[in-house]
Design an enzyme around this catalytic site. Structure first.
Site, short mmCIF file in Angstrom:
data_model
loop_
_atom_site.label_atom_id
_atom_site.label_comp_id
_atom_site.label_asym_id
_atom_site.label_seq_id
_atom_site.Cartn_x
_atom_site.Cartn_y
_atom_site.Cartn_z
N LYS A 122 0.90 -0.99 0.09
CA LYS A 122 0.11 -0.10 -0.14
C LYS A 122 1.18 1.09 0.01
O LYS A 122 0.66 2.23 -0.61
CB LYS A 122 -1.15 -0.09 1.20
CG LYS A 122 -1.58 1.25 0.75
CD LYS A 122 -2.27 1.85 2.50
CE LYS A 122 -1.58 2.41 3.56
NZ LYS A 122 -2.01 2.78 4.63
N ASP A 140 -6.17 0.28 0.60
CA ASP A 140 -6.08 0.25 1.82
C ASP A 140 -7.43 -0.22 2.67
O ASP A 140 -8.44 -0.79 1.90
CB ASP A 140 -5.88 2.07 2.56
CG ASP A 140 -7.22 2.62 2.58
OD1 ASP A 140 -8.37 2.77 1.32
OD2 ASP A 140 -6.76 4.00 2.62
#
Length: 215
Positions: A122, A140
């Site tokens: 991420k 996320d």
């Protein structure tokens, strides 16, 4: 397959209509600052991270400076972001590795980025997307939740979700759609009490169709 394609197209069109311009809310002036800010943003608001990084980067503006910083000083500065012990160790070690192994420059490659302490896919994808304009999908907690509720994936692992979204979404929207989902997740599709009654997907979202009283 055509039905899925039409469904995806509608999602893309509506997200673009509601969020035509999307940008990361983390303040930064270069890839290094965004990388460190993203590491600090775990379990913390962007607004709080921005307050902290203003102080942090004024004192330690580059990898060399942060790598040589006193760990306790770093902890004091980033205390309010939460999990400050691990975060302090990670950002110091991350800066040290960038300085020693990448000549003081944040690498562009996903494997190189994820080799840095505290950096997962991420965080790496945030930097690749925002700073290097490399097509990526940032996954996320908001993106994961929204994707599952819309029926775009059944996976619960963020990496699996990332690759499944890459399979069904055109590459031209990858960099924007992660942020659009984040905006949408924060404003409407909340984790505990999603606002399905005012959601612009409630006519086609599987979750909303079962959650609304008149569904």
């Amino acid at each position: 397959m055509e039905q899925v394609s039409n469904f995806v197209s509608i999602i893309i069109e509506r997200l673009k209509a509601h969020y035509p311009v999307v940008n990361t809310q983390l303040d930064h002036t270069n890839p290094f600052e965004l990388l460190i800010a993203t590491i600090l943003s775990a379990q913390c608001t962007d607004n709080q991270v921005n307050k902290v990084t203003t102080v942090l980067f004024a004192r330690y503006p580059d990898p060399d400076a942060l790598a040589g910083a006193n760990l306790d000083d770093i902890k004091k500065i980033i205390f309010s972001t939460g999990f400050y012990n691990n975060k302090a160790k990670n950002i110091k070690a991350c800066a040290n590795k960038i300085q020693k192994e990448f000549n003081g420059k944040v690498p562009r490659g996903i494997n190189a980025l994820t080799s840095l302490p505290g950096v997962g896919r991420k965080t790496a994808n945030v930097v690749r997307s925002v700073c290097f304009n490399i097509p990526t999908i940032v996954v996320d907690t908001h993106v994961l939740r929204v994707s599952r509720r819309l029926g775009l994936t059944r996976a619960t692992d963020s990496v699996k979700v990332e690759f499944e979204l890459m399979d069904i979404l055109p590459k031209t929207v990858w960099n924007d759609i992660g942020l659009q989902f984040i905006y949408f997740g924060r404003q409407i599709c909340h984790a505990r009490k999603p606002a399905c009654n005012r959601c612009f997907f409630n006519d086609l979202c599987p979750f909303a169709l079962t959650a609304l009283p008149d569904a």
